[in-house]
Scaffold this motif. Structure first.
Motif, PDB file in Angstrom:
ATOM      1  N   ILE A 189       0.834  -1.205   0.000  1.00  0.00           N
ATOM      2  CA  ILE A 189       0.000   0.000   0.000  1.00  0.00           C
ATOM      3  C   ILE A 189       0.871   1.258   0.000  1.00  0.00           C
ATOM      4  N   ALA A 190       1.966   1.249   0.786  1.00  0.00           N
ATOM      5  CA  ALA A 190       2.858   2.402   0.846  1.00  0.00           C
ATOM      6  C   ALA A 190       3.506   2.665  -0.510  1.00  0.00           C
ATOM      7  N   ILE A 191       3.943   1.610  -1.188  1.00  0.00           N
ATOM      8  CA  ILE A 191       4.569   1.765  -2.511  1.00  0.00           C
ATOM      9  C   ILE A 191       3.576   2.339  -3.516  1.00  0.00           C
ATOM     10  N   VAL A 192       2.332   1.833  -3.477  1.00  0.00           N
ATOM     11  CA  VAL A 192       1.296   2.339  -4.389  1.00  0.00           C
ATOM     12  C   VAL A 192       1.010   3.814  -4.132  1.00  0.00           C
ATOM     13  N   LEU A 193       0.890   4.190  -2.845  1.00  0.00           N
ATOM     14  CA  LEU A 193       0.608   5.585  -2.496  1.00  0.00           C
ATOM     15  C   LEU A 193       1.753   6.514  -2.897  1.00  0.00           C
ATOM     16  N   ILE A 194       2.996   6.023  -2.744  1.00  0.00           N
ATOM     17  CA  ILE A 194       4.148   6.827  -3.185  1.00  0.00           C
ATOM     18  C   ILE A 194       4.102   7.040  -4.690  1.00  0.00           C
ATOM     19  N   GLY A 195       3.737   5.977  -5.428  1.00  0.00           N
ATOM     20  CA  GLY A 195       3.642   6.100  -6.878  1.00  0.00           C
ATOM     21  C   GLY A 195       2.558   7.067  -7.329  1.00  0.00           C
ATOM     22  N   ILE A 196       1.455   7.156  -6.536  1.00  0.00           N
ATOM     23  CA  ILE A 196       0.337   8.023  -6.905  1.00  0.00           C
ATOM     24  C   ILE A 196       0.570   9.462  -6.447  1.00  0.00           C
TER      25      ILE A 196
END
Length: 204
Positions: free
Chosen positions: A169-176
């Motif tokens: 989830i953290a990686i996805v949020l960083i990407g967004i």
């Protein structure tokens, strides 16, 4: 402690609401947002007061860390997580003498070589690092069997799935939401990353 955490949480949320009401949140990507907001709206004298108060607060926080860290090491030493020397008590002052000397050296020597902004960031993550040490100590006590003798018990929760899901989830949020941060990192050289982003690498 729970009451203190609740009060601090409410105060942080209230301050954030006030700041985002005074200035758009996109303008707050600065190191000193509180002083910046007052300067932005024309209250220069208030911004100066806040800046001076921030220096005093950082100094007091460092002094508190200097007092607290030796006692944390002393307790860890008594629990078998550190060398027994760290539990040595001074016969006259009744303080953890060896742990205090080591703490002073650990703080004083790096302060001779690193920049001030590094130590400001380090002050901010000091509490976070203390929590990491405690969690690591609990894991070691559980692994070594020392936790079976503990008087304090909590329900067992296996966090391997939670940690994995949280990381994704953290990686996805960083990407967004973190594209600006990623672009900033891409512009930095290896030496600049080591110099300015070391704490992010260590604690991330």
């Amino acid at each position: 402690m729970i009451y203190c955490l609740l009060i601090c949480t409410v105060l942080y949320v209230a301050i954030t609401l006030v700041l985002t009401g005074m200035v758009n949140y996109t303008e707050l990507n600065v190191k000193d947002p509180l002083a910046f907001v007052f300067k932005y709206v024309g209250f220069d004298h208030m911004a100066g007061v806040i800046s001076v108060t921030s220096v005093i607060a950082i100094t007091s926080a460092l002094l508190v860390y200097q007092l607290a860290q030796p006692r944390i090491w002393m307790t860890m030493s008594r629990d078998g997580l550190l060398w027994k020397k760290f539990a040595t008590i001074h016969p006259k002052y009744k303080t953890p003498s060896f742990a205090t000397i080591v703490t002073g050296l650990v703080v004083a020597i790096p302060s001779l070589f690193f920049k001030m902004d590094f130590f400001v960031d380090l002050t901010s993550v000091g509490t976070f690092f203390a929590f990491i040490l405690v969690c690591a100590g609990v894991l070691y006590m559980d692994y070594s069997g020392l936790s079976a003798k503990s008087k304090f018990k909590v329900p067992y929760i296996n966090g391997k799935y939670l940690v994995g899901a949280g990381l994704i989830i953290a990686i996805v949020l960083i990407g967004i939401y973190g594209k600006d941060t990623l672009n900033e990192w891409k512009k930095l050289s290896i030496l600049e990353i080591i110099e300015h982003k070391m704490l992010v690498i260590i604690f991330g």
